[in-house]
Design a protein around this motif. Structure first.
Motif, PDB file in Angstrom:
ATOM      1  N   MET A  11       0.817  -1.202   0.000  1.00 38.31           N
ATOM      2  CA  MET A  11       0.000   0.000   0.000  1.00 38.31           C
ATOM      3  C   MET A  11       0.860   1.265   0.000  1.00 38.31           C
ATOM      4  SD  MET A  11      -3.244  -0.995  -0.042  1.00 38.31           S
ATOM      5  CE  MET A  11      -2.645  -2.190  -1.250  1.00 38.31           C
ATOM      6  N   ALA A  12       2.178   1.114  -0.076  1.00 39.08           N
ATOM      7  CA  ALA A  12       3.090   2.268  -0.049  1.00 39.08           C
ATOM      8  C   ALA A  12       4.050   2.192  -1.223  1.00 39.08           C
ATOM      9  CB  ALA A  12       3.849   2.315   1.271  1.00 39.08           C
ATOM     10  N   GLN A  13       3.491   2.186  -2.431  1.00 40.95           N
ATOM     11  CA  GLN A  13       4.311   2.123  -3.641  1.00 40.95           C
ATOM     12  C   GLN A  13       4.537   3.513  -4.236  1.00 40.95           C
ATOM     13  OE1 GLN A  13       3.419  -1.143  -6.414  1.00 40.95           O
ATOM     14  NE2 GLN A  13       1.801  -1.808  -5.024  1.00 40.95           N
ATOM     15  N   HIS A  14       4.535   4.510  -3.385  1.00 40.26           N
ATOM     16  CA  HIS A  14       4.630   5.885  -3.866  1.00 40.26           C
ATOM     17  C   HIS A  14       5.124   6.780  -2.733  1.00 40.26           C
ATOM     18  CE1 HIS A  14       0.510   4.928  -2.438  1.00 40.26           C
ATOM     19  NE2 HIS A  14       0.718   6.008  -1.694  1.00 40.26           N
ATOM     20  N   ILE A  15       5.609   7.955  -3.117  1.00 38.87           N
ATOM     21  CA  ILE A  15       5.933   8.988  -2.139  1.00 38.87           C
ATOM     22  C   ILE A  15       4.622   9.556  -1.604  1.00 38.87           C
ATOM     23  CG2 ILE A  15       6.891  11.319  -1.901  1.00 38.87           C
ATOM     24  CD1 ILE A  15       9.034  10.529  -3.904  1.00 38.87           C
ATOM     25  N   GLY A  16       4.565   9.773  -0.299  1.00 38.59           N
ATOM     26  CA  GLY A  16       3.367  10.351   0.303  1.00 38.59           C
ATOM     27  C   GLY A  16       2.659   9.364   1.209  1.00 38.59           C
ATOM     28  N   GLY A  40      -4.596  10.299   0.788  1.00 38.20           N
ATOM     29  CA  GLY A  40      -4.517  11.753   0.855  1.00 38.20           C
ATOM     30  C   GLY A  40      -4.256  12.324  -0.517  1.00 38.20           C
ATOM     31  N   PHE A  41      -3.995  13.638  -0.575  1.00 36.83           N
ATOM     32  CA  PHE A  41      -3.728  14.287  -1.856  1.00 36.83           C
ATOM     33  C   PHE A  41      -2.444  13.755  -2.478  1.00 36.83           C
ATOM     34  CE2 PHE A  41      -1.849  17.869  -4.302  1.00 36.83           C
ATOM     35  CZ  PHE A  41      -2.799  17.926  -5.322  1.00 36.83           C
ATOM     36  N   VAL A  42      -1.373  13.681  -1.676  1.00 32.26           N
ATOM     37  CA  VAL A  42      -0.116  13.106  -2.163  1.00 32.26           C
ATOM     38  C   VAL A  42      -0.143  11.624  -1.819  1.00 32.26           C
ATOM     39  CG1 VAL A  42       2.402  13.248  -2.120  1.00 32.26           C
ATOM     40  CG2 VAL A  42       1.036  15.307  -1.760  1.00 32.26           C
ATOM     41  N   SER A  43      -0.767  10.865  -2.664  1.00 34.70           N
ATOM     42  CA  SER A  43      -0.925   9.426  -2.476  1.00 34.70           C
ATOM     43  C   SER A  43      -1.387   8.847  -3.802  1.00 34.70           C
ATOM     44  CB  SER A  43      -1.920   9.126  -1.349  1.00 34.70           C
ATOM     45  OG  SER A  43      -1.947   7.737  -1.049  1.00 34.70           O
ATOM     46  N   SER A  44      -1.673   7.538  -3.833  1.00 41.77           N
ATOM     47  CA  SER A  44      -2.063   6.908  -5.087  1.00 41.77           C
ATOM     48  C   SER A  44      -2.884   5.654  -4.824  1.00 41.77           C
ATOM     49  CB  SER A  44      -0.814   6.549  -5.900  1.00 41.77           C
ATOM     50  OG  SER A  44      -1.163   5.900  -7.101  1.00 41.77           O
TER      51      SER A  44
END
Length: 409
Positions: A11-16, A40-44
């Protein structure tokens, strides 16, 4: 690559902020189904690349030691596509940004920054240039080169979409000149004004964002600053190709082309693989290993991260899996610094690695700030050129963490 026995979707394959699981054990999912909602906004969002049954919600340990929540899915082999999948209706900037957000796209060059955030700069009116990063300067990695050759249509359609909806008049596609086929194919395929291919010297770290901007546009990103501060947005070639493909198909980011290579890989190749595939199964598909590994890396030999074990999954922003023998992975013993200055001369940003490491060892956060240690992009050039084999890059990475933690090691 054929379907793996399971996929493990972090679930954390991105910055944010990490995504939150949107499924539970026993749920039926399909190709393209949302299994993780952006936190959140900075998420994916995270999507399934297989149809099958959710086996459970678990945790995995990332290369940096962080514990991440993950959804495990067992494929049923049918690869039924989620009925909700359809090409998005894009008519203006907002619907374009919404489509990119819904696609789950993050920076596929390695950074993992959510693309929808990048394509929504606060000073959009000041953006006049789109730079496409096709430098692919790290040794071994050739997946972006294959993208140029195989996905030319999607690259151009993605570029056109970004330029149209963000009202950007110019695009520069930066490709290192050791990729003549890619340069020739892109030059012959360009059919709109304002788009050009710039052949770049084959020199590491050409693909670093700020280095690429200066070499493609002549503009220098100020410190501290972002590419948008000089009127530029940078996108990896695979990222912009995915934008083009998603707008046509509506299929979110569920697979990744990556390079599998190294001195103990039996059959080195570029592979398109379902995101979440265990690395062991990917290596088996490439013939397995010819010797006991000394290191297996996510990414390249300069900036890649070590895997703790081969059960770790493929992530969205993986562009390579490299496996090296113990002989090749051996780090030479460090000796005393001879004050030759090679680390400073080689740094693409002009930092003094020797002085930064000294400040770190002394716990001097103020001096680290004066030396702009947090500007370091961890390219590893200083460690590579050091004749004393000092662990400069790893020490600077620790120094950046110490600065973030207010001086605590």
């Amino acid at each position: 690559m054929p379907l793996p026995s399971k996929i493990v979707l972090s679930m954390a394959q991105h910055i944010g902020a990490p995504a939150a699981p949107a499924v539970a054990k026993g749920d039926q999912v399909y190709v393209g189904s949302v299994v993780g909602k952006a936190g959140g906004f900075v998420s994916s969002d995270i999507h399934s690349g297989v149809s099958g049954i959710v086996d459970g919600i678990t945790t995995i340990t990332a290369p940096n030691g962080a514990v991440q929540t993950a959804v495990v899915i067992i494929p049923d082999g049918e690869q039924k596509v989620d009925p909700a999948i359809k090409a998005p209706e894009v008519t203006d900037l907002k619907s374009f940004q919404d489509a990119v957000r819904a696609s789950g796209l993050v920076g596929l060059g390695g950074a993992g920054f959510p693309a929808a955030v990048k394509l929504a700069p606060k000073n959009l009116d000041e953006i006049d240039t789109l730079v496409i990063n096709g430098a692919e300067c790290e040794p071994y990695i050739t997946s972006d080169n294959r993208c140029f050759l195989e996905d030319t249509h999607f690259i151009l359609s993605g570029i056109k979409a970004v330029m149209k909806y963000l009202n950007i008049g110019k695009c520069v596609i930066g490709i290192e000149n050791n990729k003549p086929q890619a340069i020739a194919k892109m030059q012959s395929a360009i059919d709109v004004p304002g788009v050009e291919v710039k052949a770049l010297p084959c020199r590491y770290p050409q693909g670093a964002e700020k280095v690429l901007i200066e070499n493609c546009t002549g503009r220098e990103v100020p410190f501290p600053g972002l590419p948008s501060d000089v009127g530029v947005i940078v996108m990896n070639v695979t990222s912009v190709a995915f934008v083009g493909k998603y707008l046509e198909t509506g299929m979110p980011l569920v697979t990744k082309r990556l390079t599998v290579d190294g001195d103990i890989i039996k059959e080195p190749k570029n592979v398109e693989v379902v995101i979440g595939t265990p690395v062991q199964e990917l290596l088996d598909f490439c013939g397995g290993l010819t010797d006991e590994p000394g290191k297996v890396l996510y990414g390249g030999p300069m900036m890649g991260n070590c895997l703790a074990d081969l059960s770790q999954p493929i992530m969205k922003n993986n562009n390579a899996i490299l496996a090296f023998s113990k002989k090749w992975a051996h780090i030479p013993k460090a000796t005393n610094c001879i004050h030759c200055g090679r680390c400073t001369n080689a740094c693409p940003l002009g930092l003094s690695a020797k002085e930064i490491v000294q400040a770190y060892n002394a716990g001097n956060v103020e001096l680290l700030q004066e030396l702009n240690a947090d500007l370091c992009m961890s390219c590893g050039t200083c460690s590579f050129v050091c004749p004393a084999k000092r662990p400069l890059a790893p020490s600077i990475a620790l120094a950046k963490i110490m600065m973030k933690n207010g001086g605590k090691k």
